[in-house]
Write an enzyme that holds these catalytic residues in place. Structure first.
Site, PDB file in Angstrom:
ATOM      1  N   ASN A 117       0.882   0.530   5.898  1.00 33.53           N
ATOM      2  CA  ASN A 117       1.367  -0.202   4.775  1.00 33.53           C
ATOM      3  C   ASN A 117       1.781  -1.375   5.653  1.00 33.53           C
ATOM      4  OD1 ASN A 117       2.580  -1.400   2.748  1.00 33.53           O
ATOM      5  ND2 ASN A 117       4.404   0.139   2.492  1.00 33.53           N
ATOM      6  N   GLY A 118       1.738  -2.673   5.082  1.00 30.40           N
ATOM      7  CA  GLY A 118       2.423  -3.832   5.744  1.00 30.40           C
ATOM      8  C   GLY A 118       1.382  -4.878   6.073  1.00 30.40           C
TER       9      GLY A 118
ATOM     10  N   ASP B 274      12.521  -9.684 -17.243  1.00 30.49           N
ATOM     11  CA  ASP B 274      11.333  -9.391 -16.267  1.00 30.49           C
ATOM     12  C   ASP B 274      11.863  -9.027 -15.123  1.00 30.49           C
ATOM     13  OD1 ASP B 274       9.046  -8.525 -15.551  1.00 30.49           O
ATOM     14  OD2 ASP B 274       8.032 -10.463 -16.064  1.00 30.49           O
TER      15      ASP B 274
ATOM     16  N   CYS C 299       0.711  -1.027  -0.051  1.00 32.02           N
ATOM     17  CA  CYS C 299       0.198   0.106  -0.133  1.00 32.02           C
ATOM     18  C   CYS C 299       0.864   1.106   0.012  1.00 32.02           C
ATOM     19  CB  CYS C 299      -0.923  -0.025   1.316  1.00 32.02           C
ATOM     20  SG  CYS C 299      -2.022  -1.399   1.296  1.00 32.02           S
TER      21      CYS C 299
ATOM     22  N   GLY D 238      -0.837   0.369  -5.296  1.00 27.50           N
ATOM     23  CA  GLY D 238      -2.139  -0.186  -4.789  1.00 27.50           C
ATOM     24  C   GLY D 238      -3.100   0.531  -5.804  1.00 27.50           C
TER      25      GLY D 238
ATOM     26  N   TYR E 253      10.839  -4.796  -7.745  1.00 28.04           N
ATOM     27  CA  TYR E 253       9.421  -4.588  -8.491  1.00 28.04           C
ATOM     28  C   TYR E 253       8.746  -3.361  -7.897  1.00 28.04           C
ATOM     29  CZ  TYR E 253       4.781  -5.693  -9.749  1.00 28.04           C
ATOM     30  OH  TYR E 253       3.504  -5.616 -10.387  1.00 28.04           O
TER      31      TYR E 253
END
Length: 508
Positions: free
Chosen positions: A101-102, A365, A2, A28, A257
């Site tokens: 967030n987490g 990727d 998030c 998100g 990422y």
């Protein structure tokens, strides 16, 4: 994963929070929410959807006040629900709203403790609501009519003592200010910055530095593991370390990422780290395939571009954009169900035949998780006329679930689960496959940076969890929540959904 934002300004902050959340939208795409404070009243708008869809002009006009917090969400368990959109709110004590967030690894036990000992009710399955009630209780037991920085620091210390997992938190106390804190292991990211205006100093907290850049705030520094930052409504800044035995072990997957390449996290430039990932990966390709016949290197947009470009330069091979991306399709990694991910790949990408026809292509990727995306992309490359299709991952094989806030599936759903590299290559349809080595990935992040981090949370690659509280029983519960079969059936345990189709808004 998030995104969180908090601003204490000298004028209305609704537009600033909106802009910051838009910059953090990559973290998100499931739900968004903003709460502001004006004359000791809180004003809320939250709902499922992208930032641009959740907040219309009529909503923004109601979000008045010089301080506020915001959140963008993607679900880490079950399916998405507007009932679990953040921020959450409790009216006692003071009136507190919180977003995080987490993931809390002991959330189930905490929820039971809240009910039996703290006499508080939790209305959703969200661990963010659990965290809010823990924080509120630790403020309430101090019995102060008005909070002070010292009272808040003591409450945060107790939160760290009770809570386990990875978390970066932003909270707002009505009529007082904004509070932010980070878990004692520094797993989830959080930074704060300042901006001097004619009216005085303004402060901002966010998940990534790029949000500060967008609003022209100066990055002061990362919030340290176990540290709390208190910004009063008057613009006074207070910081204090609120945990013992802290260590900085940021999530390594952030650099692979999740983070935007133009962010700096724990003093590591994400873009530079990804360039070095490409260099290390090229070196491994040369070691394993010294007489390779690669004609062209093509990235799978967007996250792998930096690594693929440097890899091509290192190999002395042409770099080309072979896939055109539909930017109106979300990130497939964070979509809640396997069917939706499969459907979205071909909607999101289209292959340019002229870059593939008759060529030996190396696709790059950032990582391979379920294998859904890369399998379809390799098929697209062959359909476009590629003679051979090789595949390289800038990250090592992902073999273990993430328990600190990334929605990675049960281990049985990982394509690398109980498979060798050759077996994975065969399963995804590649002529050969190369994974990054973990020591090289770590070195790529640390090399040339001034970070105080000496280690990372590498649990998705190694199965070693820095909080030390993860066992087989935990994974059994996690598997029930996260496997795609359950997500597609809509498994949730929300007690009461107080939200209607129009989301939630209004004065709290």
């Amino acid at each position: 994963m998030c995104g969180i934002v908090g601003i204490v300004g000298k004028s209305h902050v609704n537009q600033g929070i909106f802009d910051a959340l838009t910059v953090l939208q990559h973290r998100g795409q499931d739900a968004a929410g903003i709460v502001t404070s004006y004359q000791n009243k809180l004003y809320l708008r939250k709902d499922n959807g992208l930032v641009r869809d959740v907040f219309r002009t009529r909503h923004m006009k109601r979000l008045v006040g010089n301080m506020g917090i915001g959140h963008i969400r993607y679900p880490t368990a079950g399916t998405s629900s507007s009932a679990e959109a953040q921020p959450f709110y409790v009216n006692s004590p003071y009136g507190i709203t919180l977003a995080h967030n987490g993931n809390l690894t002991n959330a189930e036990q905490l929820a039971e403790d809240i009910y039996r000992e703290d006499l508080r009710h939790v209305n959703t399955t969200s661990d963010s609501e659990v965290l809010l009630n823990i924080f509120a209780h630790e403020l309430q037991v101090q019995g102060q009519i008005k909070p002070t920085p010292e009272v808040i620091f003591k409450a945060v210390r107790r939160v760290h003592e009770r809570v386990k997992g990875g978390y970066a938190v932003v909270a707002m106390i009505s009529g007082f200010g904004v509070v932010a804190f980070r878990d004692p292991n520094g797993i989830r990211p959080a930074v704060f910055g300042s901006k001097e205006t004619a009216a005085g100093m303004e402060y901002m907290v966010a998940s990534e530095s790029v949000a500060l850049d967008a609003l022209e705030f100066k990055l002061e520094r990362d919030i340290a593991p176990g540290e709390a930052v208190v910004i009063t409504e008057e613009g006074e800044l207070h910081t204090q370390l609120c945990a013992d035995n802290t260590r900085l072990t940021p999530c390594l997957f952030e650099y692979v990422y999740f983070a935007r390449p133009d962010s700096i996290m724990d003093e590591i430039a994400v873009y530079k780290a990804r360039l070095r990932m490409g260099e290390k990966l090229a070196d491994k390709i040369v070691r394993e395939h010294p007489e390779h016949d690669i004609d062209v290197v093509i990235p799978i947009p967007d996250t792998s571009r930096s690594s693929a470009l440097e890899l091509a330069m290192r190999l002395g091979v042409k770099y080309r954009e072979g896939f055109m991306k539909n930017r109106y399709i979300g990130r497939t990694f964070i979509m809640p169900g396997q069917k939706q991910r499969k459907k979205s790949v071909r909607q999101k990408l289209n292959a340019l035949d002229l870059e593939f026809r008759g060529k030996n292509v190396l696709l790059v990727d950032d990582s391979i998780v379920r294998g859904t995306t890369c399998e379809q992309i390799i098929e697209m490359a062959r359909d476009a006329g590629a003679a051979k299709v090789y595949f390289a991952s800038a990250a090592p094989a992902v073999r273990y679930p993430n328990v600190y806030g990334i929605d990675m599936p049960a281990k049985e759903e990982f394509i690398a689960h109980d498979r060798s590299t050759d077996e994975i290559a065969r399963d995804i349809g590649a002529d050969w496959l190369v994974y990054q080595d973990l020591p090289d990935l770590i070195e790529a992040c640390l090399e040339g940076s001034s970070t105080s981090a000496k280690e990372f949370d590498c649990s998705v690659f190694t199965g070693e969890y820095v909080t030390g509280d993860i066992d087989d029983a935990y994974f059994e519960r996690l598997s029930a929540l996260r496997n795609d079969a359950n997500k597609e059936q809509g498994v949730e345990n929300v007690a009461i959904d107080l939200h209607n189709d129009d989301g939630v808004e209004g004065q709290l």
